[in-house]
Design an enzyme around this catalytic site. Structure first.
Site, PDB file in Angstrom:
ATOM      1  CG  ASP A 208      22.821   7.438 149.082  1.00 27.16           C
ATOM      2  OD1 ASP A 208      23.747   6.780 148.572  1.00 27.16           O
ATOM      3  OD2 ASP A 208      21.624   7.316 148.738  1.00 27.16           O
ATOM      4  CD  GLU A 249      26.525   8.006 145.667  1.00 25.15           C
ATOM      5  OE1 GLU A 249      26.717   7.002 144.976  1.00 25.15           O
ATOM      6  OE2 GLU A 249      25.454   8.233 146.265  1.00 25.15           O
TER       7      GLU A 249
END
Length: 526
Positions: A208, A249
């Site tokens: 993330d 990401e």
């Protein structure tokens, strides 16, 4: 092709991934919250483990949004990195999920949030207890607030008052950023990764917010120190599990996202620009990128090492962006699943689920059937289901041969069965019609799955209505030997016009007399 030009043969290059929000997929015990047992109960929908059946989706990779303990419904603020969220089940349930997924040929990656924890995490509670706290420098503290803001449009303040100081939390005050420049914190996050790989049996991680891991002054995105930290983390993961996948990401430009893959910091990065271009092409009725421009975008990455998708848990759902247009959804799916890279499908996308901000409405429970709570739960769902449940559900689409779900099933099985679609090189083809996009996908001779090599021609017609007639396609290059190829349209099984090639390519090839609006064709050339 030289060895260098051949696409890498990593397992993920043969996979099609499905992103699941466990809370919203299937509730097994009636408490209104999706759980690991519910997901296990639905695995056959994704892949039943039998290669001879075609009524599953054919998914071979699963990305689970955060499954560790968290006070929030979404799980992106962790309080305990090594214990499964109690709403979802136990660590033992998770290991059973891994076993059941692996038995069906599905690899599993989990969301790993390295950038920040929950404000309720014991590390932060200690850190915030005062300047002399043992874990004070596990987070970033400052005596003052320099007034800087998060590095995106409308970004809020990053420094938040607590006691006599300010702590750094870029996303919001409930998610304080870890200080990854502290070797003790880095070692702890490596321990977390080792735990999930060794103790829990995962096949890798979706990482993330990786472009924000380390701050340099007020540079909060893509700092050199972030790249260096990630490269070290990737090396560590490789020592524990050389085959583990890391997908980053990096919500940024293609050049920025690709730099993380080129630098061997993550195996794949999500390609946000391409996702937007696919949807824009469908919306505007013509390709947003030419075949040549697409080739240039893809060339930013090592061959095939890019994660492709249409939307995710942070964005409006595809069906909403495309104004609930089933034909548009189908064309977007066909585009995604014929392009190179490793495709990721967001749960419910395959039936055309809708949803828009706030985030909870993008993450609503899965619509399994036209029944109470959509077959998701026998209790009161944690979040209300969509109102279009009666029309948009798995059960009704499963029996409709022309449904979006059945197209997804065909596309994924075709991709898995054709090495050219999984791992083939991308070769641009010119179109005579503005509304069409065409390209070849080709594996070289000597490929284990197709020793003679394999070539597919994809033709995507983005025109909004009517049929296009007389569209022709041309290619200048030596990818195909001179001769005549039979062409079979793989989605329908119908024969198309034979293609005659010269040593330097082909000119004005008309595979079909007319191309239906918002329709993609996949032609196997033999």
């Amino acid at each position: 092709a030289s060895a260098a030009a051949e696409p890498a043969g990593a397992w993920w290059n043969d996979a099609v991934f499905y992103e699941v929000f466990v809370r919203s997929f299937q509730d097994s015990d009636g408490d209104g919250i999706g759980d690991l047992q519910g997901l296990i109960d639905r695995l056959d929908y994704l892949n039943d483990g039998d290669p001879t059946t075609s009524d599953d989706l054919g998914i071979t990779g699963l990305w689970l949004m955060p499954v560790a303990q968290s006070p929030s419904y979404h799980g992106y603020d962790t309080t305990d990195y090594t214990t499964v969220e109690e709403d979802y089940g136990s660590n033992e349930d998770f290991r059973r999920l891994i076993d059941e997924a692996h038995r069906r040929g599905i690899k599993v990656i989990v969301d790993l949030v390295l950038n920040h924890t929950s404000i309720e995490h014991p590390w932060f509670v200690d850190s915030a207890s005062g300047p002399d706290a043992e874990q004070r420098d596990w987070y970033r503290w400052s005596p003052t607030d320099d007034g800087s803001k998060a590095p995106w449009a409308g970004g809020g303040p990053v420094w938040h008052k607590r006691g006599d100081g300010y702590y750094f939390a870029m996303f919001w005050e409930g998610m304080p950023d870890l200080n990854l420049e502290n070797p003790a914190v880095t070692a702890e996050m490596q321990n977390v990764a080792r735990f999930w790989l060794e103790e829990m049996g995962v096949d890798g991680f979706r990482l993330d917010a990786v472009r924000h891991l380390v701050e340099e002054g007020t540079r909060y995105s893509g700092a050199p120190a972030t790249h260096a930290w990630l490269a070290g983390f990737d090396d560590f993961v490789d020592t524990v599990a050389p085959d583990a996948l890391t997908v980053g990401e990096v919500w940024d430009s293609t050049a920025q996202a690709a730099s993380y893959v080129q630098g061997d910091e993550v195996d794949l990065a999500f390609e946000f620009v391409l996702a937007e271009k696919i949807l824009r092409s469908v919306q505007q009725g013509k390709p947003a990128l030419s075949s040549q421009q697409l080739a240039e975008l893809l060339a930013a990455y090592p061959p095939g090492q890019v994660a492709t998708f249409l939307s995710n848990h942070d964005q409006p759902r595809v069906a909403t962006t495309l104004f609930k247009d089933p034909a548009g959804n189908k064309l977007a799916a066909t585009t995604l699943l014929t392009l190179p890279g490793v495709p990721f499908i967001y749960y419910g996308e395959e039936i055309g689920m809708t949803g828009n901000k706030p985030d909870e409405r993008i993450r609503t429970p899965m619509q399994w059937a036209d029944e109470a709570n959509g077959g998701f739960t026998s209790g009161a769902p944690w979040e209300a289901l969509n109102s279009d449940l009666a029309e948009v559900n798995v059960a009704s689409q499963a029996v409709d041969p022309d449904s979006l779900l059945n197209l997804y099933r065909r596309l994924i099985h075709l991709r898995t069965d054709h090495p050219a679609l999984l791992r083939g090189e991308f070769i641009p083809v010119e179109s005579s019609c503005d509304a069409t996009l065409a390209f070849l996908r080709q594996t070289p001779a000597g490929d284990a799955a197709a020793p003679a090599g394999q070539t597919v021609l994809a033709v995507l017609n983005f025109a909004r209505k009517g049929e296009l007639e007389g569209c022709t396609f041309s290619y200048n290059g030596a990818a195909l030997p001179a001769g005549t190829f039979q062409a079979t349209e793989l989605l329908s099984g119908a024969a198309a016009a034979p293609l005659t090639t010269a040593a330097d390519g082909f000119q004005d090839y008309a595979p079909l007399p007319s191309l239906a609006a918002k329709t993609g064709y996949i032609l196997l050339l033999e």
